[in-house]
Design a protein around this motif. Structure first.
Motif, PDB file in Angstrom:
ATOM      1  N   ALA A 180      64.365  44.265  90.928  1.00 47.27           N
ATOM      2  CA  ALA A 180      63.336  45.108  90.306  1.00 47.27           C
ATOM      3  C   ALA A 180      62.305  44.222  89.623  1.00 47.27           C
ATOM      4  CB  ALA A 180      63.960  46.072  89.296  1.00 47.27           C
ATOM      5  N   LEU A 181      61.066  44.698  89.620  1.00 49.45           N
ATOM      6  CA  LEU A 181      59.962  44.013  88.950  1.00 49.45           C
ATOM      7  C   LEU A 181      59.430  44.901  87.840  1.00 49.45           C
ATOM      8  CD1 LEU A 181      58.009  42.682  92.082  1.00 49.45           C
ATOM      9  CD2 LEU A 181      59.803  41.519  90.774  1.00 49.45           C
ATOM     10  N   ILE A 182      59.246  44.319  86.666  1.00 49.43           N
ATOM     11  CA  ILE A 182      58.788  45.064  85.490  1.00 49.43           C
ATOM     12  C   ILE A 182      57.528  44.394  84.960  1.00 49.43           C
ATOM     13  CG2 ILE A 182      59.385  45.832  83.155  1.00 49.43           C
ATOM     14  CD1 ILE A 182      62.362  45.621  84.018  1.00 49.43           C
ATOM     15  N   PHE A 183      56.482  45.180  84.760  1.00 51.95           N
ATOM     16  CA  PHE A 183      55.190  44.630  84.369  1.00 51.95           C
ATOM     17  C   PHE A 183      54.670  45.238  83.076  1.00 51.95           C
ATOM     18  CE2 PHE A 183      55.490  44.553  88.973  1.00 51.95           C
ATOM     19  CZ  PHE A 183      55.049  43.291  89.312  1.00 51.95           C
ATOM     20  N   ASP A 184      54.132  44.392  82.221  1.00 55.48           N
ATOM     21  CA  ASP A 184      53.231  44.855  81.174  1.00 55.48           C
ATOM     22  C   ASP A 184      51.933  45.274  81.862  1.00 55.48           C
ATOM     23  OD1 ASP A 184      52.011  45.147  78.569  1.00 55.48           O
ATOM     24  OD2 ASP A 184      51.074  43.197  78.899  1.00 55.48           O
ATOM     25  N   CYS A 185      51.041  45.927  81.142  1.00 55.41           N
ATOM     26  CA  CYS A 185      49.765  46.338  81.735  1.00 55.41           C
ATOM     27  C   CYS A 185      48.614  45.443  81.266  1.00 55.41           C
ATOM     28  CB  CYS A 185      49.476  47.802  81.411  1.00 55.41           C
ATOM     29  SG  CYS A 185      47.949  48.421  82.156  1.00 55.41           S
ATOM     30  N   ASP A 186      48.160  45.630  80.028  1.00 54.02           N
ATOM     31  CA  ASP A 186      47.001  44.885  79.527  1.00 54.02           C
ATOM     32  C   ASP A 186      47.351  43.416  79.326  1.00 54.02           C
ATOM     33  OD1 ASP A 186      45.204  47.190  79.214  1.00 54.02           O
ATOM     34  OD2 ASP A 186      46.649  47.831  77.705  1.00 54.02           O
ATOM     35  N   GLY A 187      46.573  42.551  79.977  1.00 50.49           N
ATOM     36  CA  GLY A 187      46.824  41.118  79.881  1.00 50.49           C
ATOM     37  C   GLY A 187      47.803  40.607  80.912  1.00 50.49           C
ATOM     38  N   ALA A 212      66.410  48.903  83.340  1.00 50.58           N
ATOM     39  CA  ALA A 212      67.397  48.486  84.333  1.00 50.58           C
ATOM     40  C   ALA A 212      68.424  49.590  84.563  1.00 50.58           C
ATOM     41  CB  ALA A 212      68.083  47.197  83.880  1.00 50.58           C
ATOM     42  N   ASP A 213      68.886  50.209  83.473  1.00 49.24           N
ATOM     43  CA  ASP A 213      69.849  51.311  83.593  1.00 49.24           C
ATOM     44  C   ASP A 213      69.265  52.453  84.414  1.00 49.24           C
ATOM     45  OD1 ASP A 213      71.616  49.890  82.028  1.00 49.24           O
ATOM     46  OD2 ASP A 213      71.215  51.026  80.194  1.00 49.24           O
ATOM     47  N   ARG A 214      68.020  52.773  84.128  1.00 43.43           N
ATOM     48  CA  ARG A 214      67.375  53.891  84.827  1.00 43.43           C
ATOM     49  C   ARG A 214      67.201  53.603  86.318  1.00 43.43           C
ATOM     50  NH1 ARG A 214      61.728  56.646  82.640  1.00 43.43           N
ATOM     51  NH2 ARG A 214      61.358  58.075  84.414  1.00 43.43           N
ATOM     52  N   LEU A 215      66.960  52.331  86.639  1.00 43.47           N
ATOM     53  CA  LEU A 215      66.796  51.941  88.041  1.00 43.47           C
ATOM     54  C   LEU A 215      68.136  51.722  88.731  1.00 43.47           C
ATOM     55  CD1 LEU A 215      63.851  49.385  87.742  1.00 43.47           C
ATOM     56  CD2 LEU A 215      63.722  51.706  88.674  1.00 43.47           C
ATOM     57  N   GLY A 216      69.193  51.584  87.942  1.00 38.49           N
ATOM     58  CA  GLY A 216      70.501  51.334  88.518  1.00 38.49           C
ATOM     59  C   GLY A 216      70.691  49.909  89.001  1.00 38.49           C
ATOM     60  N   VAL A 217      70.050  48.953  88.309  1.00 32.14           N
ATOM     61  CA  VAL A 217      70.176  47.540  88.674  1.00 32.14           C
ATOM     62  C   VAL A 217      70.673  46.749  87.468  1.00 32.14           C
ATOM     63  CG1 VAL A 217      68.343  47.750  90.374  1.00 32.14           C
ATOM     64  CG2 VAL A 217      67.787  46.958  88.080  1.00 32.14           C
ATOM     65  N   GLU A 218      71.205  45.560  87.729  1.00 33.36           N
ATOM     66  CA  GLU A 218      71.675  44.701  86.654  1.00 33.36           C
ATOM     67  C   GLU A 218      70.497  44.001  85.994  1.00 33.36           C
ATOM     68  OE1 GLU A 218      74.561  42.022  88.183  1.00 33.36           O
ATOM     69  OE2 GLU A 218      75.825  43.610  89.017  1.00 33.36           O
ATOM     70  N   CYS A 219      70.611  43.778  84.690  1.00 31.71           N
ATOM     71  CA  CYS A 219      69.505  43.170  83.943  1.00 31.71           C
ATOM     72  C   CYS A 219      69.106  41.809  84.490  1.00 31.71           C
ATOM     73  CB  CYS A 219      69.866  43.048  82.460  1.00 31.71           C
ATOM     74  SG  CYS A 219      69.866  44.637  81.590  1.00 31.71           S
ATOM     75  N   ASP A 220      70.103  41.014  84.886  1.00 28.84           N
ATOM     76  CA  ASP A 220      69.774  39.667  85.350  1.00 28.84           C
ATOM     77  C   ASP A 220      69.184  39.645  86.749  1.00 28.84           C
ATOM     78  OD1 ASP A 220      72.038  40.215  86.830  1.00 28.84           O
ATOM     79  OD2 ASP A 220      73.151  38.441  86.181  1.00 28.84           O
ATOM     80  N   LYS A 221      69.021  40.822  87.336  1.00 28.33           N
ATOM     81  CA  LYS A 221      68.351  40.931  88.639  1.00 28.33           C
ATOM     82  C   LYS A 221      66.935  41.490  88.475  1.00 28.33           C
ATOM     83  CE  LYS A 221      71.990  39.633  91.032  1.00 28.33           C
ATOM     84  NZ  LYS A 221      73.003  39.572  89.960  1.00 28.33           N
ATOM     85  N   CYS A 222      66.480  41.641  87.220  1.00 27.54           N
ATOM     86  CA  CYS A 222      65.126  42.135  86.943  1.00 27.54           C
ATOM     87  C   CYS A 222      64.216  40.974  86.588  1.00 27.54           C
ATOM     88  CB  CYS A 222      65.137  43.124  85.779  1.00 27.54           C
ATOM     89  SG  CYS A 222      66.059  44.645  86.095  1.00 27.54           S
ATOM     90  N   HIS A 223      62.990  41.041  87.042  1.00 25.73           N
ATOM     91  CA  HIS A 223      61.978  40.020  86.753  1.00 25.73           C
ATOM     92  C   HIS A 223      60.837  40.685  85.988  1.00 25.73           C
ATOM     93  CE1 HIS A 223      59.768  36.213  88.342  1.00 25.73           C
ATOM     94  NE2 HIS A 223      59.206  36.635  87.219  1.00 25.73           N
ATOM     95  N   VAL A 224      60.591  40.198  84.781  1.00 27.23           N
ATOM     96  CA  VAL A 224      59.583  40.770  83.895  1.00 27.23           C
ATOM     97  C   VAL A 224      58.343  39.884  83.866  1.00 27.23           C
ATOM     98  CG1 VAL A 224      59.062  41.449  81.507  1.00 27.23           C
ATOM     99  CG2 VAL A 224      61.357  41.846  82.453  1.00 27.23           C
TER     100      VAL A 224
END
Length: 210
Positions: free
Chosen positions: A26-33, A172-184
């Protein structure tokens, strides 16, 4: 837990040098900046509000609180003065309204927008922002990417702010993925610190798009 620091990239290769680990889910993004080059719009709105209502505001303070909802920033900025002088909810609305007037002028941070388009349909992607729902959605719509995300979290949602790791672990919980598999992807200090605490891979956008 890791921080992916990507420095000293020339403009010609920045678009191809953002590394996504093959095991990322999973990929997680901030918006501004992060997605949008819009911080100048928000900072100008902040300085206008500070001048209009006569409270001190430094660039360092804005940088320190980057990514936190406007109302929470106002509470911190005015904590040492008589808060009866201000209607903080009204000030927050005023600041967001000022920023909203210029959002149609935002430009993309191209390496990130290209990344989002490239991974659409391949990995679930989420935006989490301290901005108002109206401004975040308008920003993403201006860049023609609003519909590329699984969901979008803003200051108007009942969700922990980026001052807490739960802001990320709940995604991560909502997506059903492990935290260490997320890239922020994040440019604000609170978000960077707490994405790491959430045991996620993190790219500091300040090293890519200072």
């Amino acid at each position: 837990m890791s921080i992916m620091v990507q420095q000293n990239l020339s403009k010609s290769v920045r678009n191809t040098m953002i590394y996504i680990h093959p095991k990322t889910q999973a990929l997680i993004f901030d918006c501004d900046g992060t997605i949008a080059d819009s911080m100048i719009i928000h900072n100008e709105a902040w300085h206008t509000i500070a001048k209009r209502h006569q409270f001190n505001l430094s660039t360092d303070e804005l940088t320190h609180y980057n990514g936190i909802p406007t109302l929470q920033i106002l509470k911190k900025l005015t904590s040492h003065i008589d808060q009866t002088r201000f209607d903080l909810h009204k000030l927050a609305h005023e600041k967001e309204s000022l920023a909203e007037q210029s959002i149609n002028k935002v430009i993309p941070i191209t390496p990130i927008v290209d990344l989002i388009k490239r991974y659409h349909g391949k990995l679930p992607m989420v935006v989490i922002s301290g901005g108002s729902c109206q401004n975040v959605l308008k920003t993403l719509d201006t860049l023609n990417i609003k519909n590329l995300f699984e969901f979008i979290i803003t200051a108007d949602d009942d969700h922990p702010t980026k001052e807490y790791p739960e802001a990320f672990t709940l995604i991560a919980d909502r997506l059903g993925v492990e935290c260490d598999k997320c890239h922020v992807f994040e440019d604000g200090k609170p978000g960077l610190i707490n994405a790491v605490k959430a045991n996620m891979m993190v790219t500091d956008m300040r090293t890519i798009y200072p």
